[in-house]
Design a protein around this motif. Structure first.
Motif: not given
Lengths: 203, 203
Positions: A104, A107, A111, A115, A124-127, A129-130, A133, A137, A141
């Motif tokens: 939680e 990781l 991410n 990204h 890394e194949q970056q996104i 928007e991910w 997010v 998060r 947390r």
């Protein structure tokens, strides 16, 4: 025994802190530079086909990868001080908290880092928007963790454990990804100052 | 003892298979419907603040969440047959393989499922591009697993273990997300047929 690792990466730090808390200082650390792709060479793949660090090499040539699995080995050969719980219920609860901190928080931070940081585009194949997010998060947390630390000294209860190590490394990793605990998170701050002040946090 | 779970979700199945392999059949299963949001009610949050399934409730009211932590509890109270390794090195190697199956396969499948299946939009802020990246990664991981199974009967070696459970549930979960092992993956097929034929796989 040898541990192949990269002093700049967060996962190897988890194992170094674990060893320092155990008072184990006879393991040779062998540097492998992730940013130079040294963890992807054919030679290194024979040690860990997953191309990740750290990897423990035993004297008989056995390779153990995955930070937590390496810690499980050292907990078995040197049980004191216990860092993974004592007895069936406590062991399970420490693992529950360690997994929460890894799945939680750690990781999520990873991410975000992978990204959103431009220099990670090579790995890394970056996104983006991910990544964003996960930034949100991660902050949430940390806020929840602040509440959870209101009635306990350490992550899994009244004893320092592997869950504190995973959380500490995740929080420090988070700073490098722009995920920070606000100053008003007093419980988190108190916990962070305490675990960061331990000699093990400096390794 | 009770386990709160959802028979449609993959993580609870990991624990049900583990219990079946152990021959433990005196745990009450209490259904919690994820698609109805029953895991997010204030009452359920007192059992697991992370709002995930499964959760084990001991007779004294202690709650243990996280599939693998629940398995650790049962491995400790009923060591036979061993599903998490025997001895320091074997325990670490089984955990290494279990983590590989979870972090590299199960979570990859889960990301694909959550980000590409339209009915998951209620539970996840979907990024279809991220779902597709994970679909590709999942296929690649199955291909690598096929090679790894060329010289071993089970995921972690010559003995059935928790790593086989995690992998089996991940492979079946993958089918629902469009991640399938091609027919020419003979080693993977042989392993899959064998672990699927065990009575535990039917629970």
């Amino acid at each position: 025994m040898k541990i192949y690792e990269d002093s700049y990466a967060p996962n190897p730090r988890r194992v170094r802190i674990f060893l320092a808390e155990k008072g184990i200082d006879d393991v040779e650390l062998v540097p492998v530079a992730i940013m130079n792709g040294e963890h992807k060479t054919p030679e290194f793949r024979t040690r860990n086909a997953s191309m990740r660090l750290p990897v423990l090499e035993l004297d008989d040539g056995t390779h153990i990868a995955e930070s937590r699995a390496i810690c499980t080995y050292f907990e078995a050969i040197k049980p004191e001080p216990p860092l993974m719980g004592v007895g069936a219920v406590d062991r399970a609860l420490v693992e529950m908290w360690d997994r929460r901190m890894e799945l939680e928080l750690f990781l999520t931070v990873a991410n975000c880092f992978r990204h959103t940081m431009s220099f990670m585009a090579a790995l890394e194949q970056q996104i983006p928007e991910w990544g964003e997010v996960n930034k949100t998060r991660g902050q949430k947390r940390l806020k929840a963790l602040d509440k959870q630390l209101a009635d306990r000294e350490f992550i899994a209860g009244e004893r320092y454990s592997i869950a504190d190590i995973t959380a500490l490394v995740a929080v420090d990793f988070g700073k490098s990804a722009g995920i920070e605990a606000p100053e008003d998170h007093a419980n988190l701050r108190r916990w962070y100052d305490a675990v960061s002040a331990r000699p093990s946090a400096k390794v």
